[in-house]
Design a protein around this motif. Structure first.
Motif, PDB file in Angstrom:
ATOM      1  N   LEU A  37       0.838  -1.206   0.000  1.00 25.01           N
ATOM      2  CA  LEU A  37       0.000   0.000   0.000  1.00 25.01           C
ATOM      3  C   LEU A  37       0.875   1.259   0.000  1.00 25.01           C
ATOM      4  O   LEU A  37       0.591   2.219  -0.714  1.00 25.01           O
ATOM      5  CB  LEU A  37      -0.929   0.009   1.217  1.00 25.01           C
ATOM      6  N   ALA A  38       1.950   1.226   0.793  1.00 20.48           N
ATOM      7  CA  ALA A  38       2.835   2.399   0.886  1.00 20.48           C
ATOM      8  C   ALA A  38       3.567   2.651  -0.433  1.00 20.48           C
ATOM      9  O   ALA A  38       3.836   3.790  -0.802  1.00 20.48           O
ATOM     10  CB  ALA A  38       3.828   2.212   2.024  1.00 20.48           C
ATOM     11  N   GLU A  39       3.867   1.557  -1.142  1.00 19.52           N
ATOM     12  CA  GLU A  39       4.537   1.715  -2.435  1.00 19.52           C
ATOM     13  C   GLU A  39       3.589   2.305  -3.469  1.00 19.52           C
ATOM     14  O   GLU A  39       3.995   3.054  -4.350  1.00 19.52           O
ATOM     15  CB  GLU A  39       5.041   0.354  -2.939  1.00 19.52           C
ATOM     16  N   ARG A  40       2.308   1.950  -3.348  1.00 17.70           N
ATOM     17  CA  ARG A  40       1.339   2.345  -4.357  1.00 17.70           C
ATOM     18  C   ARG A  40       0.804   3.759  -4.181  1.00 17.70           C
ATOM     19  O   ARG A  40       0.534   4.448  -5.163  1.00 17.70           O
ATOM     20  CB  ARG A  40       0.189   1.332  -4.303  1.00 17.70           C
ATOM     21  N   TYR A  41       0.604   4.175  -2.932  1.00 15.94           N
ATOM     22  CA  TYR A  41      -0.009   5.481  -2.658  1.00 15.94           C
ATOM     23  C   TYR A  41       0.986   6.396  -1.942  1.00 15.94           C
ATOM     24  O   TYR A  41       1.465   6.047  -0.863  1.00 15.94           O
ATOM     25  CB  TYR A  41      -1.266   5.324  -1.799  1.00 15.94           C
ATOM     26  N   PRO A  42       1.260   7.577  -2.531  1.00 19.56           N
ATOM     27  CA  PRO A  42       2.254   8.476  -1.933  1.00 19.56           C
ATOM     28  C   PRO A  42       1.915   8.900  -0.507  1.00 19.56           C
ATOM     29  O   PRO A  42       2.807   9.139   0.294  1.00 19.56           O
ATOM     30  CB  PRO A  42       2.246   9.693  -2.860  1.00 19.56           C
ATOM     31  N   PHE A  43       0.630   9.010  -0.161  1.00 18.14           N
ATOM     32  CA  PHE A  43       0.233   9.527   1.165  1.00 18.14           C
ATOM     33  C   PHE A  43       0.134   8.412   2.212  1.00 18.14           C
ATOM     34  O   PHE A  43      -0.176   8.672   3.365  1.00 18.14           O
ATOM     35  CB  PHE A  43      -1.107  10.282   1.071  1.00 18.14           C
ATOM     36  N   ILE A  44       0.394   7.164   1.806  1.00 20.64           N
ATOM     37  CA  ILE A  44       0.357   6.063   2.786  1.00 20.64           C
ATOM     38  C   ILE A  44       1.776   5.680   3.196  1.00 20.64           C
ATOM     39  O   ILE A  44       2.671   5.561   2.355  1.00 20.64           O
ATOM     40  CB  ILE A  44      -0.391   4.825   2.238  1.00 20.64           C
ATOM     41  N   TYR A  45       1.965   5.511   4.501  1.00 18.49           N
ATOM     42  CA  TYR A  45       3.222   5.033   5.075  1.00 18.49           C
ATOM     43  C   TYR A  45       2.946   3.700   5.763  1.00 18.49           C
ATOM     44  O   TYR A  45       1.795   3.359   6.032  1.00 18.49           O
ATOM     45  CB  TYR A  45       3.765   6.059   6.080  1.00 18.49           C
ATOM     46  N   ALA A  46       4.020   2.975   6.046  1.00 21.20           N
ATOM     47  CA  ALA A  46       3.844   1.650   6.632  1.00 21.20           C
ATOM     48  C   ALA A  46       4.458   1.583   8.024  1.00 21.20           C
ATOM     49  O   ALA A  46       5.427   2.284   8.327  1.00 21.20           O
ATOM     50  CB  ALA A  46       4.506   0.604   5.737  1.00 21.20           C
ATOM     51  N   ALA A  47       3.875   0.718   8.864  1.00 19.32           N
ATOM     52  CA  ALA A  47       4.504   0.349  10.123  1.00 19.32           C
ATOM     53  C   ALA A  47       4.770  -1.145  10.053  1.00 19.32           C
ATOM     54  O   ALA A  47       3.997  -1.884   9.447  1.00 19.32           O
ATOM     55  CB  ALA A  47       3.598   0.680  11.300  1.00 19.32           C
ATOM     56  N   ALA A  48       5.863  -1.572  10.651  1.00 19.94           N
ATOM     57  CA  ALA A  48       6.210  -2.999  10.652  1.00 19.94           C
ATOM     58  C   ALA A  48       6.210  -3.506  12.082  1.00 19.94           C
ATOM     59  O   ALA A  48       6.928  -2.981  12.933  1.00 19.94           O
ATOM     60  CB  ALA A  48       7.582  -3.198  10.017  1.00 19.94           C
ATOM     61  N   GLY A  49       5.365  -4.508  12.335  1.00 21.72           N
ATOM     62  CA  GLY A  49       5.309  -5.062  13.680  1.00 21.72           C
ATOM     63  C   GLY A  49       4.238  -6.129  13.755  1.00 21.72           C
ATOM     64  O   GLY A  49       3.387  -6.210  12.866  1.00 21.72           O
TER      65      GLY A  49
END
Ligand code: NI
Length: 256
Positions: A49-61
């Motif tokens: 999702l983060a790769e596809r949409y500029p305004f989305i960031y990811a959390a990993a956990g």
């Protein structure tokens, strides 16, 4: 502009219309969203999702309900994902003694390991704590979680406890619950915590604010949360919105 500090757009509830819905965000003033990891599969979806949409960031956990599936291979994958450019946090991690899906020992072990990962990778954390306020706080202190900073998501403990987390350098995540008529404690929390330490979140698809309570939640409902916070603080909505947005950028180390 509004920032959603905690969302789950990889959830199957969004399968029918994810793309259309996410394209509505920016025109509606939703300028940033952090999609949380919950399971090992979820963290991969968050990255996509983060790769596809500029305004989305990811959390990993990995969420406390899912730590039964975590092992050393999973941990090294999480470390890799923490180093990706759009990963802004380790989360959601913590303790959940309400659903109690995994033993407390196992939950505590992987919570501590993931807090250490946040310190190692220089990322803030996003904390899930349900019916486990004291253990969560004790582990965070023991693991020096004050050095990473982050957000206590869907805060459900007392105003006094919220202020302890603020002292530790944390922000308090406020979502749909604050709009519920019977949410006395959440309203007390918002009143007690300084405005500079509050951030908005959805936890969507869950916890839609009133009058949409019970429906599928999305970041498009966040203006209702902002209005409720502004009301409690006795502030203009636009002023509250600006401060809450700035807080979110600050906690996730993002620039406007
Ligand atoms: Ni969540």
């Amino acid at each position: 502009m509004i920032f959603d500090t905690h969302a789950h757009y990889d959830d199957e509830a969004f399968d029918p219309d994810r793309e259309e819905l996410l394209l509505e965000m920016e025109p509606a003033g939703i300028a940033g969203i952090v999609n949380m990891g919950a399971s090992l599969r979820g963290v991969e979806e968050s990255q996509k999702l983060a790769e596809r949409y500029p305004f989305i960031y990811a959390a990993a956990g990995v969420h406390p309900d899912e730590v039964g599936s975590l092992d050393e291979a999973g941990m090294s994958r999480l470390y890799e994902l923490c180093c990706r450019p759009k990963t802004v946090a380790v989360g959601e991690i913590g303790l959940d003694y309400y659903w109690d899906k995994e033993s407390h020992e196992l939950q505590k072990y992987w919570f501590a390991r993931q807090l250490q990962m946040a310190i190692d990778t220089g990322l803030p954390v996003n904390i899930h704590s349900r019916d486990a306020a004291q253990d969560t706080f004790d582990i965070m202190k023991a693991e020096h979680a004050g050095t990473t900073g982050g957000i206590i998501h869907c805060f459900s403990s007392s105003a006094q406890m919220a202020l302890e987390y603020v002292k530790l350098g944390y922000y308090i995540g406020v979502g749909g619950v604050v709009t519920f008529k019977n949410a006395r404690v959440m309203k007390e929390v918002v009143a007690a915590v300084p405005m500079e330490k509050l951030v908005t979140e959805t936890d969507c698809p869950y916890l839609a604010p009133a009058p949409n309570r019970g429906k599928r939640n999305s970041s498009l409902y966040l203006p209702l949360v902002t209005e409720a916070i502004a009301g409690i603080k006795g502030m203009e909505v636009c002023q509250a919105e600006e401060i809450l947005y700035r807080n979110a950028l600050q906690v996730y180390h993002l620039t406007p």
